[in-house]
Enzyme design. Structure first.
Site, PDB file in Angstrom:
ATOM      1  N   ARG A 168     -30.139  12.655  13.303  1.00  0.00           N
ATOM      2  CA  ARG A 168     -31.362  13.427  13.451  1.00  0.00           C
ATOM      3  C   ARG A 168     -31.611  14.820  13.273  1.00  0.00           C
ATOM      4  O   ARG A 168     -31.716  15.697  12.677  1.00  0.00           O
ATOM      5  CB  ARG A 168     -31.979  12.645  14.633  1.00  0.00           C
ATOM      6  CG  ARG A 168     -33.175  14.286  15.096  1.00  0.00           C
ATOM      7  CD  ARG A 168     -33.159  14.083  16.784  1.00  0.00           C
ATOM      8  NE  ARG A 168     -34.168  14.733  16.928  1.00  0.00           N
ATOM      9  CZ  ARG A 168     -35.244  14.913  17.605  1.00  0.00           C
ATOM     10  NH1 ARG A 168     -35.907  14.303  16.611  1.00  0.00           N
ATOM     11  NH2 ARG A 168     -36.137  16.221  17.966  1.00  0.00           N
TER      12      ARG A 168
ATOM     13  N   ARG B 254     -35.148  10.216  17.735  1.00  0.00           N
ATOM     14  CA  ARG B 254     -34.244   9.850  18.962  1.00  0.00           C
ATOM     15  C   ARG B 254     -33.793   8.519  18.851  1.00  0.00           C
ATOM     16  O   ARG B 254     -34.874   7.929  18.730  1.00  0.00           O
ATOM     17  CB  ARG B 254     -34.643  11.060  19.876  1.00  0.00           C
ATOM     18  CG  ARG B 254     -34.920  12.289  20.064  1.00  0.00           C
ATOM     19  CD  ARG B 254     -35.245  12.720  21.554  1.00  0.00           C
ATOM     20  NE  ARG B 254     -35.363  14.322  20.814  1.00  0.00           N
ATOM     21  CZ  ARG B 254     -36.625  14.879  21.008  1.00  0.00           C
ATOM     22  NH1 ARG B 254     -37.873  13.677  21.326  1.00  0.00           N
ATOM     23  NH2 ARG B 254     -36.819  16.481  21.093  1.00  0.00           N
TER      24      ARG B 254
ATOM     25  N   HIS C  91     -26.767  10.918  16.907  1.00  0.00           N
ATOM     26  CA  HIS C  91     -28.275  11.718  16.668  1.00  0.00           C
ATOM     27  C   HIS C  91     -27.463  12.613  15.793  1.00  0.00           C
ATOM     28  O   HIS C  91     -28.781  13.561  15.381  1.00  0.00           O
ATOM     29  CB  HIS C  91     -27.470  12.540  18.240  1.00  0.00           C
ATOM     30  CG  HIS C  91     -28.976  13.155  18.708  1.00  0.00           C
ATOM     31  ND1 HIS C  91     -30.075  13.189  19.221  1.00  0.00           N
ATOM     32  CD2 HIS C  91     -28.678  15.248  19.041  1.00  0.00           C
ATOM     33  CE1 HIS C  91     -30.439  14.327  19.453  1.00  0.00           C
ATOM     34  NE2 HIS C  91     -30.144  15.337  19.247  1.00  0.00           N
TER      35      HIS C  91
ATOM     36  N   HIS D  65     -40.202  18.785  18.493  1.00  0.00           N
ATOM     37  CA  HIS D  65     -39.742  20.333  19.296  1.00  0.00           C
ATOM     38  C   HIS D  65     -40.988  20.951  20.115  1.00  0.00           C
ATOM     39  O   HIS D  65     -42.284  21.574  19.357  1.00  0.00           O
ATOM     40  CB  HIS D  65     -38.936  20.860  18.632  1.00  0.00           C
ATOM     41  CG  HIS D  65     -37.640  20.471  18.611  1.00  0.00           C
ATOM     42  ND1 HIS D  65     -36.849  21.420  17.223  1.00  0.00           N
ATOM     43  CD2 HIS D  65     -37.012  19.985  18.935  1.00  0.00           C
ATOM     44  CE1 HIS D  65     -36.014  20.629  16.988  1.00  0.00           C
ATOM     45  NE2 HIS D  65     -35.836  19.753  17.913  1.00  0.00           N
TER      46      HIS D  65
ATOM     47  N   LYS E  78     -40.077  14.144  24.200  1.00  0.00           N
ATOM     48  CA  LYS E  78     -39.767  14.184  25.550  1.00  0.00           C
ATOM     49  C   LYS E  78     -41.108  15.132  26.128  1.00  0.00           C
ATOM     50  O   LYS E  78     -41.772  15.422  25.412  1.00  0.00           O
ATOM     51  CB  LYS E  78     -38.746  15.672  25.342  1.00  0.00           C
ATOM     52  CG  LYS E  78     -37.730  14.923  25.035  1.00  0.00           C
ATOM     53  CD  LYS E  78     -36.188  16.127  25.502  1.00  0.00           C
ATOM     54  CE  LYS E  78     -34.868  15.422  25.124  1.00  0.00           C
ATOM     55  NZ  LYS E  78     -33.809  16.541  25.543  1.00  0.00           N
TER      56      LYS E  78
END
Length: 302
Positions: free
Chosen positions: A251, A156, A248, A274, A180
């Protein structure tokens, strides 16, 4: 500073330190909630005032935002942040958050990621050699290095710009990225990425300490994600890229091209960071859609 702003700052600190939300999430939620508070103005000056709002009040706010052209995804994010803040106030004993639970968010149409073609994705990393470009050569080299990380490692923008100088990746090595939710992952560094970063460092006029950002702006400060977005906008015209070409999208291209070449879905999930395999599975739909489009365009009976 009134009571509602103090409560908001307390909630944002809790998001950051206790729930380990990313800085981008904290910033977005804070901005979204402050928009709501500004809309209601003097009617909401303390936590009890906010929890006293009716569902009709919230629907009116969202309707006006919609009329100003705000999309469904942005409205959903704003409502999610507002609900989280309301639940925080409820836990602190300021009232009940029932009105926020009663409001349904707008429907968000599920769209597929729109990757670039392999040729277009590779072309974005060649901007450091473009002739006739008005920007300084080291700036072009910097942008090329960032794009190389987005496409070659599936990062990202925030992840690429969070890399520190001491962690500048080398060819054949792996780079530890914190994604994240504070989840770390290892990504391999291709030789092309290392070359692009070395080229940038060789030309960069600023000398960074080890604990400073690897990528800097023209004045030597941390590089803003918006600068990379603007650089991609410029490339769209120069290279004839589609409107879907965003940082993005690189990605997305990383994941889609890996899958198309036989990459394992579970491995791609780990490379992207993820939390759930279902998030990664959307790229199988992209690949299927691409195959069907080729079939319909080429088969005589399609």
């Amino acid at each position: 500073m009134n009571a509602i702003e103090l409560a908001l700052q307390d909630w944002l600190r809790a998001l950051s330190h206790e729930r380990k939300a990313s800085p981008n999430t904290v910033e977005s939620y804070g901005r979204d909630v402050r928009q709501v508070l500004a809309y209601f103005g003097g009617d909401v000056t303390n936590p009890a005032d906010l929890l006293a709002l009716k569902p009709s009040d919230l629907r009116l706010f969202m309707g006006e935002r919609r009329n100003k052209g705000v999309g469904s995804r942005s409205l959903m994010r704003q409502l999610a942040g507002l609900r989280s803040f309301a639940r925080h106030l409820e836990r602190e004993g300021h009232g009940h958050a029932s009105a926020f639970k009663a409001v349904r968010g707008p429907r968000v149409k599920k769209g597929l990621p729109r990757p670039l073609t392999p040729q277009d994705a590779r072309a974005t990393a060649a901007i450091s050699t473009r002739a006739g470009e008005e920007r300084e050569p080291w700036v072009l080299a910097r942008d090329a290095a960032v794009f190389a990380l987005l496409y070659g490692a599936g990062l990202r923008i925030s992840e690429a710009l969070s890399i520190q100088r001491k962690d500048a990746p080398k060819a054949g090595a792996t780079l530890t990225i914190t994604g994240k939710g504070g989840k770390p992952r290892q990504v391999p560094i291709l030789p092309q990425i290392a070359v692009a970063i070395d080229d940038y460092l060789l030309q960069c006029p600023w000398k960074m300490r080890g604990d400073e950002p690897l990528f800097v702006g023209v004045k030597g400060g941390p590089l803003s994600p918006r600068i990379i977005q603007l650089a991609m906008e410029g490339l769209r015209g120069a290279l004839g890229l589609p409107e879907s070409a965003t940082p993005h999208a690189l990605r997305h291209s990383f994941a889609t091209h890996l899958l198309a070449r036989g990459g394992d879905l579970r491995t791609i999930q780990e490379l992207l960071g993820h939390a759930s395999l279902s998030t990664t599975q959307i790229y199988t739909e992209v690949d299927t859609a691409r195959l069907m489009a080729a079939y319909k365009a080429a088969h005589p009976r399609a």
